[in-house]
Design a protein around this motif. Structure first.
Motif, PDB file in Angstrom:
ATOM      1  N   ARG A  58       0.852  -1.117  -0.047  1.00 47.60           N
ATOM      2  CA  ARG A  58       0.041   0.049  -0.074  1.00 47.60           C
ATOM      3  C   ARG A  58       0.843   1.324  -0.010  1.00 47.60           C
ATOM      4  NH1 ARG A  58      -3.689   2.239   4.832  1.00 47.60           N
ATOM      5  NH2 ARG A  58      -4.559   4.194   3.700  1.00 47.60           N
ATOM      6  N   THR A  59       0.291   2.282  -0.841  1.00 47.45           N
ATOM      7  CA  THR A  59       1.308   3.484  -0.762  1.00 47.45           C
ATOM      8  C   THR A  59       0.333   4.731  -0.476  1.00 47.45           C
ATOM      9  OG1 THR A  59       2.681   2.591  -2.475  1.00 47.45           O
ATOM     10  CG2 THR A  59       2.529   4.872  -2.204  1.00 47.45           C
ATOM     11  N   LYS A  60       0.887   5.542   0.367  1.00 46.51           N
ATOM     12  CA  LYS A  60       0.015   6.807   0.597  1.00 46.51           C
ATOM     13  C   LYS A  60       1.199   8.008   0.645  1.00 46.51           C
ATOM     14  CE  LYS A  60      -3.187   8.539   4.138  1.00 46.51           C
ATOM     15  NZ  LYS A  60      -3.753   8.365   5.332  1.00 46.51           N
ATOM     16  N   ASP A  61       0.503   9.238   0.121  1.00 46.47           N
ATOM     17  CA  ASP A  61       1.277  10.413   0.216  1.00 46.47           C
ATOM     18  C   ASP A  61       0.755  11.195   1.067  1.00 46.47           C
ATOM     19  OD1 ASP A  61       2.322  12.825  -0.496  1.00 46.47           O
ATOM     20  OD2 ASP A  61       1.722  13.037  -2.422  1.00 46.47           O
ATOM     21  N   PHE A  62       1.677  11.585   1.983  1.00 44.64           N
ATOM     22  CA  PHE A  62       1.297  12.158   3.260  1.00 44.64           C
ATOM     23  C   PHE A  62       1.710  13.908   2.965  1.00 44.64           C
ATOM     24  CE2 PHE A  62       0.906   8.108   5.220  1.00 44.64           C
ATOM     25  CZ  PHE A  62       0.195   8.339   6.378  1.00 44.64           C
ATOM     26  N   GLY A  63       2.316  13.896   2.097  1.00 41.40           N
ATOM     27  CA  GLY A  63       2.780  15.350   1.428  1.00 41.40           C
ATOM     28  C   GLY A  63       3.533  16.262   2.631  1.00 41.40           C
ATOM     29  N   GLY A  64       4.101  15.471   3.630  1.00 39.42           N
ATOM     30  CA  GLY A  64       4.913  16.431   4.498  1.00 39.42           C
ATOM     31  C   GLY A  64       4.127  16.843   5.944  1.00 39.42           C
ATOM     32  N   THR A  65       2.680  16.224   5.943  1.00 43.73           N
ATOM     33  CA  THR A  65       1.791  16.515   7.065  1.00 43.73           C
ATOM     34  C   THR A  65       2.231  15.540   8.353  1.00 43.73           C
ATOM     35  OG1 THR A  65       0.180  15.069   6.357  1.00 43.73           O
ATOM     36  CG2 THR A  65       0.069  17.216   5.575  1.00 43.73           C
ATOM     37  N   ARG A  66       3.000  14.687   8.277  1.00 38.90           N
ATOM     38  CA  ARG A  66       3.399  13.945   9.470  1.00 38.90           C
ATOM     39  C   ARG A  66       4.703  13.630   9.541  1.00 38.90           C
ATOM     40  NH1 ARG A  66      -1.408  14.573   9.683  1.00 38.90           N
ATOM     41  NH2 ARG A  66      -3.166  13.076  10.228  1.00 38.90           N
ATOM     42  N   THR A  67       5.438  13.539  10.759  1.00 39.50           N
ATOM     43  CA  THR A  67       6.893  13.412  10.882  1.00 39.50           C
ATOM     44  C   THR A  67       7.224  11.844  11.092  1.00 39.50           C
ATOM     45  OG1 THR A  67       6.816  13.674  13.337  1.00 39.50           O
ATOM     46  CG2 THR A  67       7.048  15.691  11.841  1.00 39.50           C
ATOM     47  N   VAL A  68       8.429  11.574  11.113  1.00 44.44           N
ATOM     48  CA  VAL A  68       8.878  10.208  11.269  1.00 44.44           C
ATOM     49  C   VAL A  68       8.351   9.953  12.847  1.00 44.44           C
ATOM     50  CG1 VAL A  68      10.972   8.859  11.955  1.00 44.44           C
ATOM     51  CG2 VAL A  68      10.742  10.295   9.984  1.00 44.44           C
ATOM     52  N   SER A  69       8.506  10.966  13.723  1.00 39.93           N
ATOM     53  CA  SER A  69       7.974  10.555  15.003  1.00 39.93           C
ATOM     54  C   SER A  69       6.610  10.240  15.041  1.00 39.93           C
ATOM     55  CB  SER A  69       8.187  11.981  16.140  1.00 39.93           C
ATOM     56  OG  SER A  69       7.804  11.800  17.242  1.00 39.93           O
ATOM     57  N   ASP A  70       5.965  10.741  14.487  1.00 37.22           N
ATOM     58  CA  ASP A  70       4.364  10.567  14.211  1.00 37.22           C
ATOM     59  C   ASP A  70       4.173   9.051  13.983  1.00 37.22           C
ATOM     60  OD1 ASP A  70       3.385  13.084  14.912  1.00 37.22           O
ATOM     61  OD2 ASP A  70       3.519  13.673  12.913  1.00 37.22           O
ATOM     62  N   PHE A  71       4.953   8.561  12.742  1.00 33.45           N
ATOM     63  CA  PHE A  71       4.592   7.086  12.658  1.00 33.45           C
ATOM     64  C   PHE A  71       5.412   6.103  13.734  1.00 33.45           C
ATOM     65  CE2 PHE A  71       4.278   9.214   8.546  1.00 33.45           C
ATOM     66  CZ  PHE A  71       3.398   8.247   7.773  1.00 33.45           C
TER      67      PHE A  71
ATOM     68  N   ASN B 142       0.808  -6.265  17.353  1.00 29.29           N
ATOM     69  CA  ASN B 142       1.961  -6.826  16.528  1.00 29.29           C
ATOM     70  C   ASN B 142       2.309  -5.891  15.263  1.00 29.29           C
ATOM     71  OD1 ASN B 142      -0.039  -7.550  14.202  1.00 29.29           O
ATOM     72  ND2 ASN B 142      -0.661  -9.139  15.569  1.00 29.29           N
ATOM     73  N   CYS B 143       3.347  -6.342  14.553  1.00 23.17           N
ATOM     74  CA  CYS B 143       3.863  -5.381  13.506  1.00 23.17           C
ATOM     75  C   CYS B 143       2.546  -5.198  12.370  1.00 23.17           C
ATOM     76  CB  CYS B 143       5.009  -6.476  12.628  1.00 23.17           C
ATOM     77  SG  CYS B 143       4.325  -8.042  12.029  1.00 23.17           S
ATOM     78  N   HIS B 144       1.635  -6.197  12.232  1.00 23.89           N
ATOM     79  CA  HIS B 144       0.724  -5.857  11.201  1.00 23.89           C
ATOM     80  C   HIS B 144      -0.404  -4.705  11.753  1.00 23.89           C
ATOM     81  CE1 HIS B 144       1.922  -9.358   9.098  1.00 23.89           C
ATOM     82  NE2 HIS B 144       1.677 -10.126  10.220  1.00 23.89           N
ATOM     83  N   LEU B 145      -0.732  -4.816  12.903  1.00 20.58           N
ATOM     84  CA  LEU B 145      -1.715  -3.796  13.471  1.00 20.58           C
ATOM     85  C   LEU B 145      -0.888  -2.548  13.739  1.00 20.58           C
ATOM     86  CD1 LEU B 145      -3.087  -5.787  16.193  1.00 20.58           C
ATOM     87  CD2 LEU B 145      -4.215  -5.337  14.139  1.00 20.58           C
ATOM     88  N   GLY B 146       0.513  -2.539  14.024  1.00 18.46           N
ATOM     89  CA  GLY B 146       1.359  -1.150  13.983  1.00 18.46           C
ATOM     90  C   GLY B 146       1.420  -0.609  12.653  1.00 18.46           C
ATOM     91  N   SER B 147       1.556  -1.375  11.622  1.00 18.97           N
ATOM     92  CA  SER B 147       1.881  -0.732  10.423  1.00 18.97           C
ATOM     93  C   SER B 147       0.736  -0.267   9.970  1.00 18.97           C
ATOM     94  CB  SER B 147       2.634  -1.674   9.438  1.00 18.97           C
ATOM     95  OG  SER B 147       1.640  -2.823   9.273  1.00 18.97           O
ATOM     96  N   ARG B 148      -0.487  -0.949  10.187  1.00 18.70           N
ATOM     97  CA  ARG B 148      -1.700  -0.471   9.777  1.00 18.70           C
ATOM     98  C   ARG B 148      -2.190   1.134  10.371  1.00 18.70           C
ATOM     99  NH1 ARG B 148      -3.954  -5.863  10.125  1.00 18.70           N
ATOM    100  NH2 ARG B 148      -4.041  -6.806   7.817  1.00 18.70           N
ATOM    101  N   ARG B 149      -2.047   1.099  11.682  1.00 17.67           N
ATOM    102  CA  ARG B 149      -2.106   2.384  12.430  1.00 17.67           C
ATOM    103  C   ARG B 149      -1.221   3.500  11.934  1.00 17.67           C
ATOM    104  NH1 ARG B 149      -1.958  -0.787  17.038  1.00 17.67           N
ATOM    105  NH2 ARG B 149       0.042  -0.110  17.482  1.00 17.67           N
ATOM    106  N   MET B 150       0.080   3.139  11.537  1.00 22.18           N
ATOM    107  CA  MET B 150       0.856   3.974  10.753  1.00 22.18           C
ATOM    108  C   MET B 150       0.376   4.615   9.395  1.00 22.18           C
ATOM    109  SD  MET B 150       4.572   2.705  11.271  1.00 22.18           S
ATOM    110  CE  MET B 150       4.931   1.274  12.296  1.00 22.18           C
ATOM    111  N   MET B 151      -0.328   3.679   8.660  1.00 19.91           N
ATOM    112  CA  MET B 151      -0.771   4.234   7.486  1.00 19.91           C
ATOM    113  C   MET B 151      -2.293   4.986   7.596  1.00 19.91           C
ATOM    114  SD  MET B 151       1.383   3.413   5.238  1.00 19.91           S
ATOM    115  CE  MET B 151       0.685   3.557   3.507  1.00 19.91           C
ATOM    116  N   ASN B 152      -2.871   4.749   8.649  1.00 19.57           N
ATOM    117  CA  ASN B 152      -4.308   5.164   8.848  1.00 19.57           C
ATOM    118  C   ASN B 152      -4.293   6.604   9.505  1.00 19.57           C
ATOM    119  OD1 ASN B 152      -5.357   3.338   7.414  1.00 19.57           O
ATOM    120  ND2 ASN B 152      -5.757   1.904   9.156  1.00 19.57           N
ATOM    121  N   GLN B 153      -3.094   6.998   9.978  1.00 17.74           N
ATOM    122  CA  GLN B 153      -3.053   8.331  10.828  1.00 17.74           C
ATOM    123  C   GLN B 153      -3.430   9.741   9.866  1.00 17.74           C
ATOM    124  OE1 GLN B 153       0.760   9.427  12.397  1.00 17.74           O
ATOM    125  NE2 GLN B 153       1.716   8.292  10.907  1.00 17.74           N
TER     126      GLN B 153
END
Length: 151
Positions: free
Chosen positions: A113-126, A140-151
């Motif tokens: 999956r790919t998502k353009d955040f356009g600079g609206t989030r920081t590495v820290s947010d992820f 687990n890793c799957h739930l964590g990576s989904r949360r990162m993409m859905n912010q």
């Protein structure tokens, strides 16, 4: 994630409990810090322009990934540098969600999956979205990576 996938993930992790996976799929027994101090703080404050949810088979083999897989998020910053943010049991010291240079990723990683955040989030947010703790079933890793993409 369905309850069946959670159970399969749990079974796979139980089989691999003695081995901590690195971003390239190999095992390691000590922590390798590429950045520290101000350089690490600077990285955490940098804006993310593109995020890719990525997946590889557990153990780094090139076989079929799902449901026995490890996921994370590869972020691209404004200067084109890429970093893998992922979580796992024993991956970090103060947090089980860690950041590593994406140059260490093997060819077994595939973008799902790919998502353009356009600079609206920081590495820290992820890293924050990934969460500091690891739990095989509940965080687990799957739930964590989904949360990162859905912010």
């Amino acid at each position: 994630m369905t309850s069946f996938q959670v159970l399969l993930c749990a079974a796979a992790a139980t089989l691999l409990a003695a081995s901590v996976e690195s971003s390239s799929g190999g095992s390691y027994s000590n922590y390798n810090f590429e950045l520290s101090g101000q350089a690490l703080t600077d990285l955490y404050n940098r804006p993310v322009h593109l995020a890719e949810r990525v997946e590889r088979p557990l153990g780094g083999s090139s076989g079929a990934a799902r449901p026995f897989s490890h996921t994370g998020v590869r972020v691209t910053l404004g200067d084109g540098s890429q970093w893998l943010i992922h979580k796992g049991d024993g991956f970090g010291l103060s947090s089980q969600t860690v950041v590593t240079d994406a140059r260490h990723m093997s060819s077994a990683w595939k973008t799902i999956r790919t998502k353009d955040f356009g600079g609206t989030r920081t590495v820290s947010d992820f890293v924050s979205a990934g969460g500091p703790n690891y739990n095989l079933v509940l965080d687990n890793c799957h739930l964590g990576s989904r949360r990162m993409m859905n912010q």
